[in-house]
Design a protein around this motif. Structure first.
Motif, PDB file in Angstrom:
ATOM      1  N   TYR A  95       0.831  -1.201   0.000  1.00 34.48           N
ATOM      2  CA  TYR A  95       0.000   0.000   0.000  1.00 34.48           C
ATOM      3  C   TYR A  95       0.869   1.255   0.000  1.00 34.48           C
ATOM      4  O   TYR A  95       0.683   2.166  -0.812  1.00 34.48           O
ATOM      5  CB  TYR A  95      -0.931  -0.038   1.221  1.00 34.48           C
ATOM      6  N   ASN A  96       1.838   1.304   0.894  1.00 34.03           N
ATOM      7  CA  ASN A  96       2.734   2.463   0.936  1.00 34.03           C
ATOM      8  C   ASN A  96       3.675   2.497  -0.266  1.00 34.03           C
ATOM      9  O   ASN A  96       4.083   3.579  -0.709  1.00 34.03           O
ATOM     10  CB  ASN A  96       3.540   2.451   2.241  1.00 34.03           C
ATOM     11  N   LEU A  97       4.011   1.343  -0.803  1.00 33.60           N
ATOM     12  CA  LEU A  97       4.804   1.315  -2.028  1.00 33.60           C
ATOM     13  C   LEU A  97       4.038   1.977  -3.163  1.00 33.60           C
ATOM     14  O   LEU A  97       4.596   2.749  -3.951  1.00 33.60           O
ATOM     15  CB  LEU A  97       5.153  -0.127  -2.390  1.00 33.60           C
ATOM     16  N   ARG A 268      -6.460   0.490   8.049  1.00 31.82           N
ATOM     17  CA  ARG A 268      -5.579   0.125   6.942  1.00 31.82           C
ATOM     18  C   ARG A 268      -5.332   1.289   5.994  1.00 31.82           C
ATOM     19  O   ARG A 268      -4.211   1.474   5.512  1.00 31.82           O
ATOM     20  CB  ARG A 268      -6.208  -1.037   6.164  1.00 31.82           C
ATOM     21  N   ILE A 269      -6.342   2.113   5.735  1.00 38.08           N
ATOM     22  CA  ILE A 269      -6.254   3.125   4.685  1.00 38.08           C
ATOM     23  C   ILE A 269      -5.814   4.501   5.191  1.00 38.08           C
ATOM     24  O   ILE A 269      -4.928   5.142   4.629  1.00 38.08           O
ATOM     25  CB  ILE A 269      -7.611   3.270   3.969  1.00 38.08           C
ATOM     26  N   TYR A 273      -2.399   7.268   4.256  1.00 40.38           N
ATOM     27  CA  TYR A 273      -2.942   8.229   3.300  1.00 40.38           C
ATOM     28  C   TYR A 273      -2.834   9.655   3.841  1.00 40.38           C
ATOM     29  O   TYR A 273      -2.328  10.559   3.174  1.00 40.38           O
ATOM     30  CB  TYR A 273      -4.390   7.872   2.990  1.00 40.38           C
ATOM     31  N   TYR A 274      -3.321   9.868   5.060  1.00 38.01           N
ATOM     32  CA  TYR A 274      -3.262  11.214   5.653  1.00 38.01           C
ATOM     33  C   TYR A 274      -1.815  11.661   5.855  1.00 38.01           C
ATOM     34  O   TYR A 274      -1.496  12.845   5.682  1.00 38.01           O
ATOM     35  CB  TYR A 274      -4.022  11.235   6.975  1.00 38.01           C
ATOM     36  N   ALA A 329      -9.114   7.206  -3.189  1.00 37.93           N
ATOM     37  CA  ALA A 329     -10.416   7.860  -3.036  1.00 37.93           C
ATOM     38  C   ALA A 329     -11.538   6.997  -3.613  1.00 37.93           C
ATOM     39  O   ALA A 329     -12.608   6.848  -3.004  1.00 37.93           O
ATOM     40  CB  ALA A 329     -10.397   9.224  -3.723  1.00 37.93           C
ATOM     41  N   ILE A 330     -11.296   6.416  -4.783  1.00 41.64           N
ATOM     42  CA  ILE A 330     -12.297   5.543  -5.388  1.00 41.64           C
ATOM     43  C   ILE A 330     -12.585   4.352  -4.479  1.00 41.64           C
ATOM     44  O   ILE A 330     -13.744   3.981  -4.253  1.00 41.64           O
ATOM     45  CB  ILE A 330     -11.803   5.045  -6.766  1.00 41.64           C
ATOM     46  N   GLU A 331     -11.548   3.765  -3.943  1.00 42.10           N
ATOM     47  CA  GLU A 331     -11.708   2.617  -3.048  1.00 42.10           C
ATOM     48  C   GLU A 331     -12.499   2.988  -1.794  1.00 42.10           C
ATOM     49  O   GLU A 331     -13.368   2.246  -1.356  1.00 42.10           O
ATOM     50  CB  GLU A 331     -10.325   2.091  -2.646  1.00 42.10           C
ATOM     51  N   VAL A 332     -12.172   4.128  -1.206  1.00 41.14           N
ATOM     52  CA  VAL A 332     -12.834   4.529   0.037  1.00 41.14           C
ATOM     53  C   VAL A 332     -14.332   4.671  -0.163  1.00 41.14           C
ATOM     54  O   VAL A 332     -15.135   4.230   0.683  1.00 41.14           O
ATOM     55  CB  VAL A 332     -12.221   5.841   0.569  1.00 41.14           C
TER      56      VAL A 332
END
Length: 401
Positions: A95-97, A268-269, A273-274, A329-332
């Motif tokens: 995810y961070n990658l 997880r997200i 992200y923030y 954003a789409i996933e959220v």
């Protein structure tokens, strides 16, 4: 992805595992890999890659879903290739990658000029192979370093805090049993996160504002395959999120509460992200004067913090922040919608109808979104308005197989 989860649970319930069964699935998995390679090469070979992505999405999604299911049902030695400790490590940092690879690649090439180069035209656009190979190594090292640091210093500690576990469990192993969730529950959804199976290709390492088609070239001078990887990421999300629901409906297993679902998705997200948004906003965008006005800066920050950046062009593809965050954003928003979709598919709490309702619910959702997708494909993609169609189809692809 949702249909694939349904098929997987039904197969697992009704088919008896044997060596022959495992071997057949292993062969189908290998064959699926070959088909995926063929389809990607076909996309690369075509002149209209975005049109290919929209019109051929169903084929690629079907083959990729076949790969997921058959791999999960394959021989033990073959499954180990995708589930050993190293692959789990990649899954944990992926995810961070994904978050950091593009921004670091652009900064290395255009701002920091690492490896060193001079002139006005980047070496990759001149097809200077030795520089491109060194560049690929540099961005790989930078991206993995950033991903590891962000995962273990930001994502996991804050995720543990949100989930009610020790922030640094390595220093508090004896307290792990007092956590709100068991290790097995945490691994089942957190570690198989939405972006975890997508270790994004470093081929797409050129910023989007370069003027020619060659700007879509990767460090080795080959043209990218657009966003097929993002489509597959979304497909995996649909599969993983829908799997517990289908296990509950078909196998009668107890499903976790929507409260726990929300906590896990947030854990997880949101932290990584923030962290990325705020760091890039205050340490990069503002100091470099990336915004024309204060209003533009506040709008961009607000849009990213609320996961609504895809609603405006200047906060979407023209943002000085990390462009790839649009997929998050789409996933959220799919995560927000998913509980309502799930409850609709589960249907009335009538035991006599329970086994029939999911099939009708899935078919209804599948039919509606495919009709919408067909209308926009016919009226926008095939008539030349690819950009608008692609933006709409990024959302439609959440459910369209």
């Amino acid at each position: 992805g949702m249909l694939g989860a349904s098929a997987f649970v039904l197969i697992a319930k009704n088919c008896r595992r044997s060596r022959i069964f495992n071997a057949v699935n292993t062969l189908f998995s290998v064959f699926s890999i070959l088909l995926i390679v063929y389809l990607i090469n076909d996309c690369v070979a075509t002149q209209e890659r975005q049109v290919w992505q929209v019109t051929e999405r169903s084929k690629l999604a079907f083959v990729f879903m076949t790969f997921i299911i058959t791999t999960a049902l394959s021989s033990k030695w073959y499954r180990w290739l995708f589930s050993n400790k190293f692959m789990r490590f990649l899954s944990g940092i992926s995810y961070n990658l994904y978050i950091w690879h593009q921004w670091l690649a652009v900064q290395c090439k255009n701002t920091w000029r690492i490896p060193k180069w001079s002139g006005e035209i980047p070496p990759n656009m001149l097809n200077i192979t030795y520089w491109m190979n060194r560049y690929a190594v540099v961005i790989t090292v930078f991206a993995f370093a950033a991903a590891i640091l962000a995962t273990y210093l930001i994502e996991k500690p804050f995720a543990n805090l949100i989930m009610g576990r020790p922030v640094f469990p390595f220093f508090a192993k004896k307290h792990l049993k007092t956590a709100n969730l068991t290790d097995e529950e945490c691994i089942s959804e957190e570690e198989s996160a939405p972006l975890s199976a997508e270790v994004d290709s470093f081929a797409d390492t050129v910023d989007s504002d370069e003027p020619t088609e060659d700007a879509a070239a990767n460090p080795w001078g080959e043209q990218e395959t657009d966003r097929n990887d993002s489509d597959m990421m979304v497909l995996i999300s649909g599969f993983l999120l829908f799997l517990p629901l289908m296990r509950s409906i078909i196998l009668g297993e107890e499903m976790s509460s929507w409260k726990n679902y929300a906590r896990r998705r947030i854990a997880r997200i949101v932290p990584s992200y923030y962290f990325a948004v705020l760091l890039l906003f205050f340490a990069s965008a503002l100091p470099t004067g990336a915004y024309a006005t204060t209003a533009d800066a506040l709008k961009d920050l607000f849009a990213h913090l609320t996961f609504t950046q895809t609603l405006w062009v200047n906060t979407y593809i023209a943002t000085p922040l990390d462009v790839v965050l649009w997929t998050v954003a789409i996933e959220v928003w799919f995560y927000v919608l998913f509980p309502f979709v799930a409850e609709f598919i589960k249907g009335p709490r009538n035991k006599n109808r329970q086994s029939f309702t999911p099939a009708y619910g899935i078919f209804f959702i599948f039919a509606v979104f495919n009709i919408i997708n067909y209308v926009y494909t016919e009226n926008f993609v095939l008539k030349g308005n690819v950009y608008l169609a692609m933006r709409i189809n990024q959302f439609l692809s959440l459910i369209h197989i």
